[in-house]
Design a protein around this motif. Structure first.
Motif, PDB file in Angstrom:
ATOM      1  N   PRO A   5      46.611  49.100  47.159  1.00 44.90           N
ATOM      2  CA  PRO A   5      47.282  47.851  47.533  1.00 44.90           C
ATOM      3  C   PRO A   5      48.359  47.492  46.510  1.00 44.90           C
ATOM      4  O   PRO A   5      48.208  47.769  45.310  1.00 44.90           O
ATOM      5  N   TRP A   6      49.427  46.873  46.973  1.00 45.15           N
ATOM      6  CA  TRP A   6      50.568  46.616  46.090  1.00 45.15           C
ATOM      7  C   TRP A   6      50.201  45.814  44.859  1.00 45.15           C
ATOM      8  O   TRP A   6      50.816  45.952  43.799  1.00 45.15           O
ATOM      9  N   TRP A   7      49.183  44.957  44.979  1.00 44.30           N
ATOM     10  CA  TRP A   7      48.856  44.032  43.896  1.00 44.30           C
ATOM     11  C   TRP A   7      48.007  44.664  42.797  1.00 44.30           C
ATOM     12  O   TRP A   7      47.899  44.111  41.701  1.00 44.30           O
ATOM     13  N   ARG A   8      47.406  45.812  43.051  1.00 43.39           N
ATOM     14  CA  ARG A   8      46.601  46.471  42.014  1.00 43.39           C
ATOM     15  C   ARG A   8      47.531  47.044  40.942  1.00 43.39           C
ATOM     16  O   ARG A   8      48.353  47.910  41.218  1.00 43.39           O
ATOM     17  N   GLY A   9      47.377  46.556  39.741  1.00 41.14           N
ATOM     18  CA  GLY A   9      48.232  47.001  38.653  1.00 41.14           C
ATOM     19  C   GLY A   9      49.608  46.371  38.644  1.00 41.14           C
ATOM     20  O   GLY A   9      50.464  46.745  37.846  1.00 41.14           O
ATOM     21  N   ALA A  10      49.849  45.397  39.535  1.00 42.62           N
ATOM     22  CA  ALA A  10      51.165  44.767  39.625  1.00 42.62           C
ATOM     23  C   ALA A  10      51.387  43.783  38.481  1.00 42.62           C
ATOM     24  O   ALA A  10      50.445  43.232  37.907  1.00 42.62           O
ATOM     25  N   VAL A  11      52.663  43.530  38.190  1.00 44.09           N
ATOM     26  CA  VAL A  11      53.066  42.493  37.245  1.00 44.09           C
ATOM     27  C   VAL A  11      53.741  41.383  38.042  1.00 44.09           C
ATOM     28  O   VAL A  11      54.722  41.624  38.758  1.00 44.09           O
ATOM     29  N   THR A  12      53.192  40.181  37.936  1.00 48.47           N
ATOM     30  CA  THR A  12      53.707  39.027  38.673  1.00 48.47           C
ATOM     31  C   THR A  12      54.351  38.051  37.701  1.00 48.47           C
ATOM     32  O   THR A  12      53.772  37.707  36.668  1.00 48.47           O
ATOM     33  N   TYR A  13      55.546  37.621  38.021  1.00 48.96           N
ATOM     34  CA  TYR A  13      56.343  36.725  37.172  1.00 48.96           C
ATOM     35  C   TYR A  13      56.185  35.292  37.675  1.00 48.96           C
ATOM     36  O   TYR A  13      56.571  34.978  38.804  1.00 48.96           O
ATOM     37  N   GLN A  14      55.605  34.432  36.853  1.00 50.31           N
ATOM     38  CA  GLN A  14      55.399  33.042  37.257  1.00 50.31           C
ATOM     39  C   GLN A  14      56.658  32.221  37.056  1.00 50.31           C
ATOM     40  O   GLN A  14      57.219  32.176  35.958  1.00 50.31           O
ATOM     41  N   ILE A  15      57.059  31.538  38.118  1.00 51.50           N
ATOM     42  CA  ILE A  15      58.208  30.634  38.068  1.00 51.50           C
ATOM     43  C   ILE A  15      57.710  29.201  38.192  1.00 51.50           C
ATOM     44  O   ILE A  15      57.025  28.845  39.154  1.00 51.50           O
TER      45      ILE A  15
END
Length: 538
Positions: A5-15
């Protein structure tokens, strides 16, 4: 693991939208400002954005007090602006996650406005109401995180209502099936609009103890917790009954079933309980949340023992779920000040980024981390955070990490043409995006190198983790995936260190991350001050 799934190991940038970019000159950031800067965000090499609340709100808690779950507050723009944002982000390959604040609403929400009028209206039981004791005092001893008791008197009904946060943030009664259904309808509104995921604020606060039992007292030595000092009365109790109730598990299953009808979407829960790691493991079991994060790495403790202990404790309990780690967000002191000391070297920012991006799981980074921003000392007269105003000067609140992004070195840091809602300090303007873009050795360029390099390391994105015994200040572990093993070590101190590692075979340094690289040979690990080692087994 290309089928992950795309979210496994993903880096998410909080705005944090209030502080990202103001395009209409009112001193507050907005959705068109996010749209304008999405190309910049994509250039960082992150996989997704998480946008803090932009829904209709009186802004008593700056958006975390929602008056309408299904509309954009005019301060930030319109629903059409959000649709444009979503389309542009997707066009750039960025997924979009939005905050969902489900446990409570604003006092101005239409549901509460109706509920407060009487004890027999259609929404009379949609919030947590209770009679006073015989002496007129609140029904139990529960406390608000933001100070004082968690019960507010409502003369229209002659009852108290529960608020775990501000008195203007009444708690919904999730024991009522109509409340759960209404909340899920609000979530569905955004899923149908095309969002890729939800960041679930205070998700363990949805249910309360139906018997309204008193919370037991906590010994003085144990009065610690994230975001509040030991002299905040909230720390004086074990919060066994005002949150984290067993009934919440069934609701999480309902929520997950809804998301499963929208393939590719994800739920990330923010969890703060008496044992947050155990709750995170429980909440991310099959059929519940996809990911969870807690506040253990958002504290002041920057030691190898604390980081290792936190990760190992979660790993031991999380048999099915997937962790997510954060070292900064909109609720805590910026990491460069919290872990780096009074005068931190900006280069430390890249070390911290590499560290959190090397742990097993996904990652959330907060706007400004890529610039090496420090905490701002906002004077009392400029404070906006009700939490900080209530507990000044022992606790200065959250405004110091919420100041606007500096885009240029000019007045107000290029954030707005008018006076911003919070000040942009001179030290942040020297770290502005425009200045760092022109500097090949800036923190910003270092952040990009780390992100690009990490994308090619499958062991970092999806691998298992096993820690190695090392003395302070060395943190060392192995990441293993698909037959590949990476040795990773961090020196958390500014002085060079050496340590013995009992590892067989030969190890070759892996370059490309741009950090000060150490060496490992003959069983001896050597690291420069604030250095790292990434090595692959020969």
């Amino acid at each position: 693991m290309t089928d992950a799934p795309w979210w496994r190991g993903a880096v998410t940038y909080q705005i944090y939208p209030r502080s990202f970019l103001d395009t209409d000159g009112d001193g507050v950031g907005d959705l068109p400002g996010i749209i304008e800067k999405l190309d910049y965000v994509a250039s960082l090499g992150v996989d997704a954005i998480w946008i803090s609340p932009f829904f209709r709100s009186p802004m008593a808690d700056y958006g975390y007090d929602i008056a309408d779950y299904c509309d954009v507050d005019p301060l930030f723009g319109t629903l059409e602006d959000f649709d444009r944002l979503l389309a542009k982000a997707h066009g750039l390959g960025l997924r979009v996650m939005i905050d969902q604040v489900l446990s409570h609403t604003s006092i101005e929400h239409a549901w509460f406005q109706e509920s407060r009028q009487s004890r027999d209206n259609a929404k009379a039981d949609w919030y947590v109401w209770a009679d006073a004791k015989e002496d007129g005092t609140p029904p139990n001893n529960w406390l608000s995180i933001f100070g004082g008791g968690a019960w507010q008197w409502e003369p229209r009904r002659g009852q108290y209502y529960l608020h775990n946060f501000l008195a203007s943030q009444p708690d919904l009664n999730f024991h009522h099936p109509e409340v759960r259904a209404a909340i899920l309808d609000c979530v569905r509104f955004w899923l149908e609009r095309g969002v890729d995921g939800l960041r679930l604020d205070a998700i363990n606060f949805c249910f309360h103890d139906a018997q309204l039992r008193d919370n037991p007292p906590k010994p003085k030595a144990q009065r610690t917790g994230r975001g509040f000092s030991p002299d905040n009365p909230y720390a004086f109790q074990y919060h066994w009954y005002n949150n984290t109730q067993p009934e919440n598990l069934a609701f999480l299953a309902e929520l997950r079933a809804l998301l499963d009808r929208f393939p590719g979407t994800v739920a990330l829960g923010e969890i703060s309980s008496e044992d947050s790691l155990a709750t995170t493991a429980e909440y991310t079991q099959a059929g519940r949340l996809h990911m969870g994060y807690s506040f253990e790495l958002l504290t002041d403790d920057f030691s190898a023992a604390h980081i290792r202990g936190t990760v190992e404790q979660l790993e031991a309990q999380m048999r099915e779920g997937w962790p997510c780690w954060a070292i900064s967000n909109h609720d805590v002191q910026r990491v460069l000040s919290r872990w780096g000391g009074e005068r931190p070297s900006p280069a430390l920012a890249n070390l911290f980024t590499a560290l959190v991006c090397s742990l097993r799981g996904s990652v959330c980074v907060y706007q400004g981390e890529e610039l090496g921003l420090t905490e701002v000392d906002v004077p009392y007269e400029a404070l906006k955070d009700p939490y900080g105003i209530a507990f000044w000067p022992q606790f200065k609140g959250r405004d110091g990490c919420r100041t606007p992004m500096p885009w240029s070195g000019g007045e107000h840091g290029g954030f707005s043409v008018s006076v911003p809602w919070l000040p942009v300090p001179p030290e942040h303007r020297t770290l502005a995006v425009a200045r760092q873009e022109a500097d090949p050795v800036s923190v910003l360029q270092g952040f990009r190198r780390i992100m690009q390099w990490r994308r090619g390391q499958s062991a970092l994105r999806w691998g298992d983790i096993r820690f190695l015994d090392t003395p302070e200040p060395v943190l060392a572990f192995l990441r293993c995936h698909a037959g590949e093993t990476l040795l990773i070590a961090f020196n958390l101190d500014g002085n060079a260190v050496q340590a013995e590692l009992s590892l067989d075979g030969q190890w070759w340094p892996v370059d490309g991350h741009g950090l000060a690289q150490g060496a490992f040979d003959g069983g001896r690990l050597r690291l420069p001050g604030h250095g790292v080692l990434f090595a692959r087994q020969a």
